[in-house]
Design an enzyme around this catalytic site. Structure first.
Site, short mmCIF file in Angstrom:
data_model
loop_
_atom_site.label_atom_id
_atom_site.label_comp_id
_atom_site.label_asym_id
_atom_site.label_seq_id
_atom_site.Cartn_x
_atom_site.Cartn_y
_atom_site.Cartn_z
N LYS A 42 0.97 -1.23 -0.29
CA LYS A 42 -0.15 0.22 -0.16
C LYS A 42 0.78 0.86 0.10
O LYS A 42 1.77 1.51 0.81
CB LYS A 42 -1.52 0.12 1.80
N LEU A 43 0.36 2.19 -1.02
CA LEU A 43 1.90 3.55 -0.87
C LEU A 43 -0.13 3.88 -1.23
O LEU A 43 -0.77 4.25 -1.49
CB LEU A 43 2.53 3.17 -2.44
#
Ligand code: E4P
Length: 218
Positions: A84-85
């Site tokens: 997750k970015l």
């Protein structure tokens, strides 16, 4: 429509999995902190063991090379980790590299349809529009979901839309009507989805009628 649970609490994940419709988990640094977790590796592994579905683990790095390194590290923790970015320019650049590696990336903190368009073009597996936080500042979070679904439909993008920052059953219902791929839902709202006062009233009435009939034949 897939249902993820939005939590880092292991008991909530176990309970949601026992209901039989859990398709994945999303976490973030705030949810980890709520569980007292400061080094997330072991906790991510424990979550991944509770579901076969994707588990979003968020990087803390903010520059592209460090995001790539941390993303590769997180993805190495378990086969079902989705990295997750945040949807920043740095996050987009890291996404294209991680996607080239064959890793699943969830671009998070998405508040505009153009951010979502960029996420798809960068090769993200998932995009997370935050409906509740938009509602909180007087916007219409579900309108964003509608716009993203239209854009992705126009071009056949395969990036899956995770409706995030869900605050009510209405968010889930309207997301389903819009055809969103996934909703990531806090545990208390999963409970609200199943509950209805007329169901409880009906069960109580059936049991009372049965008890009365049983009493009559004695
Ligand atoms: C999604 O992946 C996020 O973890 C989450 O939905 C954030 O929700 P919040 O706005 O309730 O913090």
């Amino acid at each position: 429509m897939k249902f993820f649970i939005d939590t880092a609490n292991l008991d909530e994940i176990k309970k949601a999995a026992s209901f039989g419709f859990l398709d994945g988990v999303t976490t973030n640094p705030s949810l980890m902190a709520r569980e007292g977790v400061s080094h997330q590796d072991d906790h991510i592994k424990a979550i991944c063991a509770l579901t076969a579905g994707p588990v979003s683990a968020e990087v803390l790095a903010t520059d592209t090379p460090a995001m790539i390194e941390e993303g590769r590290h997180l993805a190495g923790l378990a086969p079902n980790v989705a990295v997750k970015l945040p949807l920043t320019m740095e996050g987009l650049a890291a996404t294209s590299v991680l996607a080239e590696d064959g890793l699943k990336v969830n671009l998070t903190l998405v508040f505009s349809p153009l951010q979502a368009l960029l996420a798809a073009k960068a090769g993200a597996a998932f995009v997370s529009p935050f409906v509740g936080r938009l509602d909180d500042v007087g916007h219409d979070g579900l309108e964003l979901v509608e716009q993203i679904m239209t854009i992705y439909g126009n071009y056949g993008f395969e990036t899956e839309v995770i409706v995030a920052s869900v605050r009510s059953p209405q968010h889930v219902l309207k997301s389903a009507l819009l055809g969103a791929d996934i909703a990531t839902i806090p545990f208390n709202i999963i409970r609200q989805l199943a509950g209805h006062p007329l169901t409880d009233k009906g069960v109580a009435a059936f049991l009372a009628d049965h008890a009365q009939a049983a009493q009559a034949v004695k």
